[in-house]
Motif scaffolding. Structure first.
Motif, PDB file in Angstrom:
ATOM      1  N   TYR A   1      12.479  -9.631  15.126  1.00 36.54           N
ATOM      2  CA  TYR A   1      12.495  -8.283  14.570  1.00 36.54           C
ATOM      3  C   TYR A   1      11.623  -7.409  15.440  1.00 36.54           C
ATOM      4  N   SER A   2      12.120  -6.219  15.740  1.00 35.34           N
ATOM      5  CA  SER A   2      11.263  -5.264  16.432  1.00 35.34           C
ATOM      6  C   SER A   2      11.571  -3.883  15.887  1.00 35.34           C
ATOM      7  N   ALA A   3      10.565  -3.028  15.872  1.00 34.92           N
ATOM      8  CA  ALA A   3      10.762  -1.688  15.314  1.00 34.92           C
ATOM      9  C   ALA A   3       9.768  -0.712  15.924  1.00 34.92           C
ATOM     10  N   THR A   4      10.196   0.513  15.976  1.00 30.36           N
ATOM     11  CA  THR A   4       9.307   1.618  16.303  1.00 30.36           C
ATOM     12  C   THR A   4       9.123   2.427  15.027  1.00 30.36           C
ATOM     13  N   VAL A   5       7.879   2.584  14.622  1.00 29.79           N
ATOM     14  CA  VAL A   5       7.621   3.173  13.311  1.00 29.79           C
ATOM     15  C   VAL A   5       6.568   4.278  13.431  1.00 29.79           C
ATOM     16  N   ASP A   6       6.858   5.407  12.841  1.00 26.47           N
ATOM     17  CA  ASP A   6       5.871   6.482  12.758  1.00 26.47           C
ATOM     18  C   ASP A   6       5.174   6.411  11.405  1.00 26.47           C
ATOM     19  N   CYS A   7       3.883   6.198  11.453  1.00 33.33           N
ATOM     20  CA  CYS A   7       3.130   6.027  10.215  1.00 33.33           C
ATOM     21  C   CYS A   7       2.130   7.150  10.054  1.00 33.33           C
ATOM     22  N   SER A   8       1.965   7.596   8.836  1.00 34.70           N
ATOM     23  CA  SER A   8       0.912   8.575   8.618  1.00 34.70           C
ATOM     24  C   SER A   8      -0.012   8.092   7.519  1.00 34.70           C
ATOM     25  N   THR A   9      -1.283   8.254   7.761  1.00 37.91           N
ATOM     26  CA  THR A   9      -2.246   7.991   6.700  1.00 37.91           C
ATOM     27  C   THR A   9      -2.903   9.324   6.376  1.00 37.91           C
ATOM     28  N   GLU A  10      -3.500   9.382   5.238  1.00 39.39           N
ATOM     29  CA  GLU A  10      -4.105  10.638   4.807  1.00 39.39           C
ATOM     30  C   GLU A  10      -5.480  10.331   4.242  1.00 39.39           C
ATOM     31  N   LEU A  11      -6.413  11.194   4.543  1.00 41.76           N
ATOM     32  CA  LEU A  11      -7.731  11.047   3.934  1.00 41.76           C
ATOM     33  C   LEU A  11      -7.706  11.759   2.594  1.00 41.76           C
ATOM     34  N   VAL A  12      -8.208  11.096   1.606  1.00 41.93           N
ATOM     35  CA  VAL A  12      -8.095  11.584   0.246  1.00 41.93           C
ATOM     36  C   VAL A  12      -9.502  11.722  -0.327  1.00 41.93           C
ATOM     37  N   PRO A  13      -9.837  12.896  -0.874  1.00 41.32           N
ATOM     38  CA  PRO A  13     -11.145  13.008  -1.528  1.00 41.32           C
ATOM     39  C   PRO A  13     -11.181  11.996  -2.666  1.00 41.32           C
ATOM     40  N   ALA A  14     -12.129  11.098  -2.617  1.00 41.97           N
ATOM     41  CA  ALA A  14     -12.084   9.983  -3.560  1.00 41.97           C
ATOM     42  C   ALA A  14     -13.364   9.866  -4.375  1.00 41.97           C
ATOM     43  N   LYS A  15     -14.476  10.090  -3.731  1.00 41.02           N
ATOM     44  CA  LYS A  15     -15.747  10.003  -4.448  1.00 41.02           C
ATOM     45  C   LYS A  15     -15.797  11.121  -5.480  1.00 41.02           C
ATOM     46  N   GLY A  16     -16.227  10.786  -6.656  1.00 39.47           N
ATOM     47  CA  GLY A  16     -16.321  11.794  -7.696  1.00 39.47           C
ATOM     48  C   GLY A  16     -15.038  12.001  -8.470  1.00 39.47           C
ATOM     49  N   ALA A  17     -14.009  11.264  -8.105  1.00 36.10           N
ATOM     50  CA  ALA A  17     -12.772  11.369  -8.883  1.00 36.10           C
ATOM     51  C   ALA A  17     -13.024  10.831 -10.281  1.00 36.10           C
ATOM     52  N   PRO A  18     -12.279  11.343 -11.238  1.00 34.86           N
ATOM     53  CA  PRO A  18     -12.504  10.896 -12.619  1.00 34.86           C
ATOM     54  C   PRO A  18     -12.195   9.404 -12.764  1.00 34.86           C
ATOM     55  N   PRO A  19     -12.792   8.768 -13.763  1.00 31.82           N
ATOM     56  CA  PRO A  19     -12.535   7.347 -14.009  1.00 31.82           C
ATOM     57  C   PRO A  19     -11.040   7.065 -14.104  1.00 31.82           C
ATOM     58  N   VAL A  20     -10.672   5.869 -13.761  1.00 36.14           N
ATOM     59  CA  VAL A  20      -9.284   5.449 -13.864  1.00 36.14           C
ATOM     60  C   VAL A  20      -8.953   5.280 -15.337  1.00 36.14           C
ATOM     61  N   SER A  21      -8.278   6.264 -15.912  1.00 37.65           N
ATOM     62  CA  SER A  21      -8.016   6.235 -17.342  1.00 37.65           C
ATOM     63  C   SER A  21      -6.691   5.556 -17.630  1.00 37.65           C
ATOM     64  N   ILE A  22      -6.780   4.467 -18.375  1.00 39.99           N
ATOM     65  CA  ILE A  22      -5.542   3.785 -18.764  1.00 39.99           C
ATOM     66  C   ILE A  22      -4.681   4.744 -19.577  1.00 39.99           C
ATOM     67  N   ALA A  23      -5.358   5.616 -20.324  1.00 42.71           N
ATOM     68  CA  ALA A  23      -4.642   6.504 -21.232  1.00 42.71           C
ATOM     69  C   ALA A  23      -3.713   7.454 -20.490  1.00 42.71           C
ATOM     70  N   GLU A  24      -4.085   7.832 -19.283  1.00 42.32           N
ATOM     71  CA  GLU A  24      -3.282   8.825 -18.578  1.00 42.32           C
ATOM     72  C   GLU A  24      -2.681   8.281 -17.286  1.00 42.32           C
ATOM     73  N   MET A  25      -2.798   7.010 -17.089  1.00 38.93           N
ATOM     74  CA  MET A  25      -2.387   6.410 -15.820  1.00 38.93           C
ATOM     75  C   MET A  25      -0.877   6.475 -15.616  1.00 38.93           C
ATOM     76  N   ASP A  26      -0.485   6.703 -14.395  1.00 40.20           N
ATOM     77  CA  ASP A  26       0.926   6.589 -14.034  1.00 40.20           C
ATOM     78  C   ASP A  26       1.450   5.244 -14.531  1.00 40.20           C
ATOM     79  N   ARG A  27       2.534   5.281 -15.299  1.00 43.41           N
ATOM     80  CA  ARG A  27       3.023   4.046 -15.922  1.00 43.41           C
ATOM     81  C   ARG A  27       3.342   2.962 -14.897  1.00 43.41           C
ATOM     82  N   ASN A  28       3.705   3.377 -13.678  1.00 42.58           N
ATOM     83  CA  ASN A  28       4.100   2.374 -12.698  1.00 42.58           C
ATOM     84  C   ASN A  28       2.924   1.654 -12.057  1.00 42.58           C
TER      85      ASN A  28
END
Lengths: 290, 290, 290, 290
Positions: free
Chosen positions: B73-100
């Motif tokens: 298998y061989s492939a040429t792939v364009d990948c993008s990563t993104e920096l995400v403001p993460a510190k200080g984000a609200p707690p991971v709430s089960i109540a409002e979490m994306d169901r997936n």
């Protein structure tokens, strides 16, 4: 066949918490929910949701400041099972298998099918007919594993049950699933209400994918296969927990009931009464996710 | 960022068998497959498929009567990563979490998060900020688990790694996932090609769901987080096996390569270089299934 | 019957360390060491010792500053085995059992006899004759466990072998011991030199206490029971390790040999050739500790 | 210091069976049994015995046709403990160690010291002083393991406790033993009566071999170390079971008591009150077997 099912879960709540419940009857072509009611005392916020794949119905519930919580569910459900010609069906071919059955080939939390591969092949590998293979698994579990309430806990897995030879319905199901997967037969966990289960409780069993269908097997033989109301479908009990607790909540009691709808006549059907046919609940549904 | 990736898998085939491969680069908004090629020698039948939920790409391949099999298998792939403001984000709430994201809260084959709950809370429970919590998990694993090729096998699970403190990338990932789930933070397994991984091989790491994103963590720190090409996403290695064998096939060799596209300039980015931001590969994709 | 045995152990030494070796032939009424020699290259300090109970001979050796170490042992040993009327012997009565056999009733590191109790009783509980019971255990292991070099490691226990059904001589012995103990029959681990073992290596098997004797069983059937030279006797491999390393020492090679003394004629005897008799090495020795 | 100890064990007997009990106070230079009484109701046959090595006293008892059985033991015991200069003692040298301490270096049923070697060295390896090393182990267990009645069972081992971080006295002892052995310090299991243990019960702790003595450590800190009456000494709980049942017998109740002799004054002494000294019960006894 119509069933009236109900369950009541009681909790002691230490601080505001979230519960994810999986106690409602699934809705599918084989299972029609005529009416249902879910109440909580005190009244708290909840919402129902489905996962992207799958028909299991989940309730996400916030306890708020309640200190005790009672959750009552009742439903009237019309269920149909179908007898499926199963003996003599062609081998379960990975090459042509419905893609959605494939995840049910892999090991999971309570089902280390990778580790009991040789055992499974030694015991059942010589049986060519795929249905007869699972029939032999079902017979083996019924004959070799002792049903013993309290003998296992939430951490017991198929690996343990092979050695310790004791368990409850959940353990019987996990071992059946493990043997099937070790033999390259997709198998999944079924949780539900069960008519004539004594004492009344939630029940667990397994389905294997043979003859293009998910066939029902209950190696405990404690409840007829035509008296089941499906709640959860998953890879194992980790997918189909009746209640997952996030926070400080303690169970204080569970009551479960399953009655025949008025006017219905029920002739209990167990797997060992069938020689050449399997029993499927979801006939016509080719999806891997019940 | 463009990467040229390739892998070559060699097998000895004892009798006609089926393989399910998971070696192709995923296609998503964050990962564009410019071109790719999959060849087998000898030429055999195969088909590509997806599971109902999920973006992992699977190849189902029939060996036919081949006695040896080479898959390239061989492939040429364009990948993008993104920096995400993460510190200080609200707690991971089960109540409002994306169901997936919810399925990634539960224990799985190699991740007995239910059994190391107290340990996780003792170690990380006092950290309130959810991002800092996972950062602490990542640091802890990096500091306490020795990377030792050959020290574990396909049956090693997070439970073992807590005790034995040795492992390879897959074990590091499983332990990270286990700690996160024990703390009610969804976490999942990532397998992929990794630029600057030395020696070149497939790589495994984990993602946790914080700040509404799946953030990348590689507690081995053996490869930069912005040099990854995603292959598989799953609950653990049982979901993302590079090759699942149904029949009589034995691996005889694996070669993996990941090179920078021509003209690209690469500044390696490791998690510990970031103080307040996380790195996500699939920015914009809120789905639980990569 | 006279045997010439030898073993050579090679080590790489990182820093001054201590080794405890258990490679010398035991001395007993059934096993007379005609002559023996132990040399090390380079010459280092060592002393021989016995434990308070038991006839196993241990060497405690200081590597000093040696960087490589070669340990050579050779011995000429006269061994006698005895055929013991075993079928029809009275049940193994705990009430009247030699007190020194009692420790061999309890679970040990590699022998979780407590966990496979129901399995043992299901498989062998209906056989009343104690010798026939162990014969059935021996047959079962021979038939159900595959001998596969490299399939297990130093952490594999009887619990694993019940599930995985593969192993080497040590695993076969542990499972035999586990079944016996689960059935309240004392059983212990035997390590030794074995004539006609191919490829030559140290060997492990088990003894059970039936008919007032410690009878030999080798469920691998890889070496005749009348060609054994006893080294270690213990509860399991944790008691009879050939070499225990305290410090920084790495094994780099092992050579083992066992030849018939000149002029001797050997008729190999395997357990399955005997219908009513058992084979004991230590006839006349009622002690629990070989 | 004089203690009056007693225990009462009640059983339901299904058919004639044998019990091996280990509930009597040991007799040694450090523990003088002034008087004792063992009665059974109904009166049944029993005999006392010792194993070849070791001072633990065993009772082998035939239930005969009794349907219920009550066993009552009471004793008046004079116990002496001794403070031993421990800090600054030379390292525990395998090379010069009392040979009878050596078996306590190896893994056993509940003590997989081989598997948690790296963990032990990571946590405690940098402490050179052997006494301070065990003090650190003791502190670590006290701080990291939650004492929780009912959280474990008879199959729980040190391996589990490292992960699950909960247990009872027996689990605390097993983990202490495991860490010591992993660090090449002999360690053994101590079962006994314990003054001021609340609620009253049999107790378990561990001893390690440091400064030429077996020093007492109780990481539960639930009972003073100078208030112990020794019953059993062994590699782990498998060697020191209070009652081993061979046949059909079910426990129906246990009562344990430990009172100070009249006229005695007791100043409770806990390990953490001592900075440089250890506490030994069997001063003067260099044997490995208590």
């Amino acid at each position: 066949m119509r069933f009236n099912v109900s369950s009541q879960l009681n909790y002691h709540v230490k601080f505001p918490s979230t519960l994810i419940l999986n106690i409602q009857a699934q809705m599918s072509s084989a299972q029609y929910v005529v009416e249902e009611k879910l109440t909580t005392n005190p009244q708290v916020n909840y919402e129902e949701f489905y996962l992207e794949a799958g028909s299991s119905r989940f309730i996400r519930l916030q306890t708020g400041n309640a200190q005790t919580l009672e959750i009552c569910y009742s439903a009237t459900v019309d269920c149909s099972t179908e007898l499926v010609p199963a003996k003599g069906a062609p081998p379960v071919s990975i090459a042509e298998m419905d893609r959605n059955a494939i995840p049910y080939l892999f090991p999971s939390r309570y089902v280390q099918s990778d580790r009991l591969s040789k055992l499974a092949w030694d015991l059942f590998g010589k049986i060519n007919d795929p249905y007869q293979k699972v029939v032999a698994i079902d017979d083996w579990i019924y004959s070799n594993i002792e049903y013993a309430l309290g003998s296992t806990d939430s951490q017991t897995s198929a690996y343990d049950t092979v050695v310790e030879r004791r368990g409850v319905c959940r353990d019987f199901a996990h071992l059946g699933i493990a043997y099937c997967r070790a033999l390259n037969i997709p198998a999944r966990y079924f949780s539900g209400y069960a008519y004539q289960l004594n004492p009344p409780d939630f029940h667990a069993l397994f389905e294997c994918y043979v003859a293009g269908q998910w066939l029902l097997f209950d190696s405990t033989r404690l409840a007829p296969l035509n008296g089941l109301v499906r709640i959860g479908t998953g890879r194992d009990a980790a997918d189909a927990a009746l209640a997952s607790i996030f926070g400080g909540v303690q169970g204080t009691g569970v009551k479960v009931d399953c009655q025949l709808g008025s006017g219905e006549t029920f002739t209990p059907l167990f797997r060992n009464q069938l020689r050449t046919q399997g029993i499927a609940q979801n006939s016509g549904d080719s999806s891997g996710n019940g």
